[in-house]
Design an enzyme around this catalytic site. Structure first.
Site, PDB file in Angstrom:
ATOM      1  N   ASP A   1       2.594  13.662 -12.945  1.00 48.81           N
ATOM      2  CA  ASP A   1       2.149  12.796 -13.137  1.00 48.81           C
ATOM      3  C   ASP A   1       3.797  11.786 -13.399  1.00 48.81           C
ATOM      4  OD1 ASP A   1      -0.806  10.704 -13.639  1.00 48.81           O
ATOM      5  OD2 ASP A   1       0.925  10.468 -14.816  1.00 48.81           O
TER       6      ASP A   1
ATOM      7  N   ASN B   1       4.449  -0.308 -10.694  1.00 48.57           N
ATOM      8  CA  ASN B   1       4.091  -1.426  -9.748  1.00 48.57           C
ATOM      9  C   ASN B   1       3.835  -3.207 -10.002  1.00 48.57           C
ATOM     10  OD1 ASN B   1       3.399  -0.191  -7.600  1.00 48.57           O
ATOM     11  ND2 ASN B   1       0.996   0.793  -8.259  1.00 48.57           N
TER      12      ASN B   1
ATOM     13  N   ASP C   1       4.682   2.564  -3.577  1.00 49.07           N
ATOM     14  CA  ASP C   1       4.096   3.634  -2.833  1.00 49.07           C
ATOM     15  C   ASP C   1       5.972   4.212  -1.827  1.00 49.07           C
ATOM     16  OD1 ASP C   1       1.873   2.396  -2.958  1.00 49.07           O
ATOM     17  OD2 ASP C   1       1.938   1.141  -0.463  1.00 49.07           O
TER      18      ASP C   1
ATOM     19  N   GLU D   1      -1.079   8.818  -9.016  1.00 46.99           N
ATOM     20  CA  GLU D   1      -0.100   8.781  -8.862  1.00 46.99           C
ATOM     21  C   GLU D   1       0.223  10.343  -9.403  1.00 46.99           C
ATOM     22  OE1 GLU D   1      -0.758   6.584 -12.729  1.00 46.99           O
ATOM     23  OE2 GLU D   1      -1.427   6.516 -10.421  1.00 46.99           O
TER      24      GLU D   1
END
Length: 340
Positions: A218, A226, A235, A261
């Site tokens: 993770d 983000n 991304d 993620e």
């Protein structure tokens, strides 16, 4: 038989033509018997028996297909040579082209039809030369041959179009199948594909005692990434991580995007210690190679949980154990691996 037909389709074609051939020749044989044409009756009955045999062995596709076609060819040559019933025998040769292309496909079908056409020409020649049957008018054989060539060309054109269409459908089907198992952002297998692989690995563990390891990963603080750098950078970070994973796992392993993620790695033929070793290599690679764009650079970190699959546990339990270790790594400060 053409390569673009799958086995169920091929078996259906063979069963259909062998059934039709058996019924047709049997009926015509009975008609010949009522007309006291005993030699034609014997020929047609033998032909019907061959079709019946081809039907009984249809699972052996090549053998059954060859029996159907060569029996058909022999019967057609006989009808051309003898004239059949009142000189109507040659009319039956027009069924040869569609049957041949349906069973053989285009390329092999062309070869068979050319050889058959040469045999028909020879049969007409022998019928005339040796006075076996006198066709009237004299132009009848030429017209039959010319008409057969036209029908064969039309059948070939249709088969060519059909095969091209089948190829397009097959390519589209494979593309859709691939898209259904691949994560569009990272190019890694998705959860659906990976679950199938895990089932295979679990079966190998149960039957052959082949071990495998799961690594659940993770991305640390991904929401913050983000928020601070934007979703486009996020991304790019996931794509970067996917590439790192692919580079540092064995060729027989599967790295997949598990969701958001989260990533799941399944490694067969290894034990827990090897899983930890691979996870440490991934940590080191992420530290060495940051995510770089034209305007931003960031060293990505991930937390991982490593477990060895137990034969007595289900796949869901294996993944749950890995998930618990992953969150243990998060609680211990992130950017680390926890294992059993």
């Amino acid at each position: 038989m053409h390569e673009h037909s799958n086995n169920p389709e091929r078996k259906l074609i063979v069963r259909f033509f062998s059934s039709i051939g058996f019924i047709a020749t049997l009926v015509m044989g009975c008609i010949a018997l009522t007309n006291s044409d005993y030699f034609l009756f014997f020929t047609l009955i033998c032909s019907s028996l061959i079709y019946a045999w081809a039907l009984s062995v249809y699972k052996n596709l090549e053998k059954s297909a060859s029996a159907i076609l060569y029996n058909l060819y022999a019967l057609m040559i006989y009808l051309v040579l003898t004239g059949g019933a009142q000189g109507t025998g040659p009319i039956w040769i027009f069924i040869v082209s569609p049957v041949t292309f349906s069973i053989r496909g285009l390329k092999r079908g062309i070869v068979d039809i050319v050889l058959f056409l040469l045999a028909v020409i020879l049969a007409f020649y022998c019928a005339h030369t040796f006075s076996i049957y006198n066709y009237q008018p004299d132009q009848f054989p030429y017209r039959v041959i010319f008409s057969f060539i036209i029908v064969a060309m039309l059948s070939g054109f249709y088969e060519n179009s059909r095969e091209k269409y089948n190829q397009k459908i097959l390519a589209l089907s494979k593309k859709n199948e691939l898209l259904a198992t691949i994560d569009p952002l990272t190019g890694l297998p998705n959860r659906r594909f990976t679950m199938n692989k895990l089932s295979e690995f679990k079966l190998a563990l149960t039957k052959e005692q082949t071990p495998f390891v799961l690594i659940l990963c993770d991305v640390d603080n991904f929401k913050k990434v983000n928020d601070e750098y934007g979703h486009s950078f996020g991304d790019e970070a996931l794509i970067h991580l996917a590439n790192i994973l692919k580079q540092h796992i064995p060729n027989n392993a599967v790295a997949s995007r598990w969701g958001g993620e989260e990533f799941l790695i399944a490694i067969p033929n290894v034990f827990n210690a090897k899983g930890v070793e691979i996870s440490n290599k991934i940590h080191a690679a992420l530290k060495q190679f940051p995510v770089n764009t034209s305007s931003e650079s960031l060293s990505l970190t991930i937390s991982m949980g490593v477990v060895q699959s137990h034969e007595s546990d289900s796949i869901d339990i294996d993944i749950k154990r890995a998930d618990e270790l992953l969150y243990k790594a998060k609680e211990q400060g992130k950017n680390r691996t926890c294992s059993e």
